[in-house]
Scaffold this motif. Structure first.
Motif, PDB file in Angstrom:
ATOM      1  N   THR A  16      -0.821  11.058   5.618  1.00  0.00           N
ATOM      2  CA  THR A  16      -0.641   9.688   6.124  1.00  0.00           C
ATOM      3  C   THR A  16      -1.884   8.845   5.812  1.00  0.00           C
ATOM      4  O   THR A  16      -1.776   7.680   5.411  1.00  0.00           O
ATOM      5  N   MET A  17      -3.044   9.436   5.996  1.00  0.00           N
ATOM      6  CA  MET A  17      -4.298   8.742   5.697  1.00  0.00           C
ATOM      7  C   MET A  17      -4.342   8.322   4.230  1.00  0.00           C
ATOM      8  O   MET A  17      -4.694   7.177   3.904  1.00  0.00           O
ATOM      9  N   LEU A  18      -3.989   9.226   3.329  1.00  0.00           N
ATOM     10  CA  LEU A  18      -3.998   8.910   1.906  1.00  0.00           C
ATOM     11  C   LEU A  18      -2.989   7.820   1.581  1.00  0.00           C
ATOM     12  O   LEU A  18      -3.253   6.924   0.766  1.00  0.00           O
ATOM     13  N   GLU A  19      -1.835   7.884   2.218  1.00  0.00           N
ATOM     14  CA  GLU A  19      -0.787   6.898   1.944  1.00  0.00           C
ATOM     15  C   GLU A  19      -1.233   5.485   2.291  1.00  0.00           C
ATOM     16  O   GLU A  19      -0.948   4.536   1.554  1.00  0.00           O
ATOM     17  N   TYR A  20      -1.937   5.326   3.412  1.00  0.00           N
ATOM     18  CA  TYR A  20      -2.234   3.987   3.911  1.00  0.00           C
ATOM     19  C   TYR A  20      -3.653   3.500   3.633  1.00  0.00           C
ATOM     20  O   TYR A  20      -3.961   2.337   3.914  1.00  0.00           O
ATOM     21  N   THR A  21      -4.520   4.352   3.087  1.00  0.00           N
ATOM     22  CA  THR A  21      -5.900   3.897   2.872  1.00  0.00           C
ATOM     23  C   THR A  21      -6.420   4.175   1.460  1.00  0.00           C
ATOM     24  O   THR A  21      -7.616   4.008   1.217  1.00  0.00           O
ATOM     25  N   ASP A  22      -5.548   4.584   0.553  1.00  0.00           N
ATOM     26  CA  ASP A  22      -5.982   4.819  -0.829  1.00  0.00           C
ATOM     27  C   ASP A  22      -5.839   3.505  -1.586  1.00  0.00           C
ATOM     28  O   ASP A  22      -4.828   3.236  -2.226  1.00  0.00           O
ATOM     29  N   SER A  23      -6.870   2.678  -1.519  1.00  0.00           N
ATOM     30  CA  SER A  23      -6.825   1.331  -2.089  1.00  0.00           C
ATOM     31  C   SER A  23      -7.549   1.282  -3.429  1.00  0.00           C
ATOM     32  O   SER A  23      -8.355   2.161  -3.758  1.00  0.00           O
ATOM     33  N   GLU A  24      -7.285   0.229  -4.188  1.00  0.00           N
ATOM     34  CA  GLU A  24      -7.967   0.061  -5.471  1.00  0.00           C
ATOM     35  C   GLU A  24      -9.456  -0.216  -5.276  1.00  0.00           C
ATOM     36  O   GLU A  24     -10.271   0.130  -6.120  1.00  0.00           O
ATOM     37  N   PHE A  25      -9.804  -0.850  -4.147  1.00  0.00           N
ATOM     38  CA  PHE A  25     -11.203  -1.210  -3.925  1.00  0.00           C
ATOM     39  C   PHE A  25     -11.991  -0.100  -3.240  1.00  0.00           C
ATOM     40  O   PHE A  25     -13.217  -0.146  -3.199  1.00  0.00           O
ATOM     41  N   ALA A  26     -11.300   0.904  -2.693  1.00  0.00           N
ATOM     42  CA  ALA A  26     -11.970   2.050  -2.065  1.00  0.00           C
ATOM     43  C   ALA A  26     -11.078   3.276  -2.257  1.00  0.00           C
ATOM     44  O   ALA A  26     -10.437   3.741  -1.315  1.00  0.00           O
ATOM     45  N   PRO A  27     -11.025   3.814  -3.473  1.00  0.00           N
ATOM     46  CA  PRO A  27     -10.052   4.862  -3.792  1.00  0.00           C
ATOM     47  C   PRO A  27     -10.428   6.232  -3.243  1.00  0.00           C
ATOM     48  O   PRO A  27     -11.596   6.559  -3.074  1.00  0.00           O
ATOM     49  N   TRP A  28      -9.388   7.018  -2.986  1.00  0.00           N
ATOM     50  CA  TRP A  28      -9.552   8.418  -2.621  1.00  0.00           C
ATOM     51  C   TRP A  28      -9.486   9.279  -3.885  1.00  0.00           C
ATOM     52  O   TRP A  28      -8.660   9.049  -4.758  1.00  0.00           O
TER      53      TRP A  28
END
Length: 489
Positions: free
Chosen positions: A449-461
């Motif tokens: 869930t964390m990866l789904e909602y916080t993997d952004s282009e400006f702060a990638p996982w």
């Protein structure tokens, strides 16, 4: 927003009420922010002095916003204000605040549209505080140009008060109309239901005092009443899924189960790659220092996944004067008495430096989520709050990289047993590690869930396959080196 005239209110009655309400706010752990903005000589200092005379001085702090110092200019512009947020049950009174802080850095704005972005930062910052239970009261003291000129002349006529008039005050007087237009736009954009502006006609100091008293009393009474209702209510609205701002561009969703944990690297190849990458990172560290680029590296992962080993190999390539490693444990009592991002605002690197976080703000949506330490509605809000926080860091100019080190359950058991059986490694294993292992599936779901909602282009996982420690370390170093090359050249 509308101008208020409150001169008919009994000062004595209001003062007694304010004293009582402060004690109730302390008991209810209600954090309160009161900020004053307005024209020079409008009477902000007098209004603050009058207000705080009714409060126990042990329960509040007063902050005066001045031109940022050199070291403060090397941090995100909101950082110096975030660090001064009051703990639950305390009051913070600002003589000018982030609004004046924004105008003080106006001349440094280089990106088109950045001014509007600063205003959005303010709205985001205030909304996050409101969502965490903060009461925010904003007062704007307004006077006419004629009144301002009269007050400045009076101050200048006395050698004991002339020092209070700066050259900037005299300059602003000449440009009163333009400044007034700027203020009106600023007030309109940042007047929100959760942080409304209270505009006061400041020609009469008596009117200012009573309007402030009345507004603070009413707001405190309402906030305390709402807390009681919420406390006694057995039902609360819980959104079904996180809200993610549409302006954030997210990467395709990753799943931990898709990581190939069979990836392996031989020692000879590892030693060769390690030397090459550490040499490259050493040079790149010099480049980011020269270019004043701040770098934030975030490490999360399964217990015993090898975060410490990866960080150690990374740190060996860096100049020790230019980086900091911040291990993040359970929050202290002081940290628990603030909005959850507060302790991280305090650890953001200055420009040109690197901060490496060994565990991060993601504890909010991992440990606090799985262990039910935080209400579900606040967990769901946290995904967006984290994205907003990271976006501010990105807009400031920071490179933000996040690593999840993944191992399977069998590999974790092997590493736990090794730690338990080797004396010099026993400090690395705790009863909590074994207890967390029993919730493996719950943590795995929380990570997805964390990866789904916080993997952004400006702060990638970056998901790092870590069953092989050698492969994991090289992947981390290579990812960091490639990212630094992109921002440096």
């Amino acid at each position: 927003m509308k101008k208020q005239d409150c001169t008919k209110i009994s000062r004595k009655e209001m003062a007694a009420t304010l004293t009582l309400l402060q004690q109730k706010a302390i008991a209810a752990k209600l954090p309160v922010i009161v900020l004053f903005e307005g024209f020079s000589t409008a009477g902000k200092g007098a209004a603050i002095s009058s207000l705080i005379l009714n409060f126990d001085p042990r329960g509040f702090d007063v902050y005066t916003t001045r031109v940022p110092e050199k070291h403060e200019k090397r941090k995100p512009w909101l950082a110096r204000f975030a660090q001064n947020m009051p703990a639950y049950g305390r009051f913070a009174i600002f003589d000018r605040a982030w609004y004046s802080g924004m105008t003080q850095i106006q001349h440094n704005i280089k990106k088109p549209g950045r001014w509007q972005s600063y205003l959005e930062d303010i709205n985001t910052f205030e909304r996050q505080l409101h969502d965490d239970g903060y009461l925010i009261l904003k007062f704007f003291l307004r006077i006419s140009k004629k009144e301002q000129e009269k007050r400045i002349k009076k101050l200048l006529s006395n050698k004991n008060t002339a020092w209070r008039v700066s050259q900037n005050d005299l300059k602003n007087l000449k440009h009163f109309k333009e400044i007034d237009m700027f203020y009106r736009e600023m007030l309109a954009v940042t007047d929100r239901p959760y942080a409304k502006w209270h505009e006061i006609d400041a020609k009469s100091r008596k009117n200012v005092r009573y309007c402030v008293y009345n507004t603070v009393v009413y707001a405190l009474e309402q906030a305390l009443k709402e807390r009681e209702v919420k406390k006694s209510s057995s039902e609360s609205f819980v959104p079904q899924k996180p809200y993610i701002n549409i302006r954030y561009r997210m990467n395709p969703t990753q799943k931990i189960k898709d990581a190939d944990l069979t990836l392996h690297m031989e020692r000879e190849q590892y030693d060769q790659q390690l030397r090459i990458l550490q040499r490259k990172l050493s040079g790149l560290h010099n480049s980011i220092y020269r270019k004043n680029i701040p770098v934030i590296l975030c490490f999360e992962g399964n217990d015993a996944a090898g975060k410490g080993g990866a960080i150690k190999r990374l740190a060996r390539a860096l100049d020790p004067r230019g980086y900091t490693v911040c291990p993040t444990g359970a929050p202290t009592p002081e940290e628990r008495s603030h909005q959850f991002l507060w302790r991280f605002w305090n650890k953001i690197p200055k420009s040109g430096h690197i901060t490496i976080f060994d565990r991060t703000w993601y504890g909010r949506v991992l440990v606090e989520h799985v262990e039910s330490l935080t209400p579900k509605d606040r967990i769901l809000q946290a995904y967006n709050e984290i994205n907003e926080f990271e976006y501010m860091l990105h807009e400031w100019g920071a490179l933000v990289l996040k690593f999840w080190l993944a191992i399977d359950k069998d590999e974790q058991l092997l590493r736990f047993e090794e730690r338990q059986n080797i004396p010099e490694k026993q400090w690395k294993i705790t009863d909590e590690d074994w207890r967390n292992r029993e919730k493996w599936d719950a943590y795995a779901a929380a990570v997805d869930t964390m990866l789904e909602y916080t993997d952004s282009e400006f702060a990638p996982w970056t998901v790092v396959e870590a069953n092989c420690k050698l492969h994991a370390r090289i992947k981390v170093l290579d990812t960091v080196a490639r990212a630094l090359e992109r921002v440096c050249f």
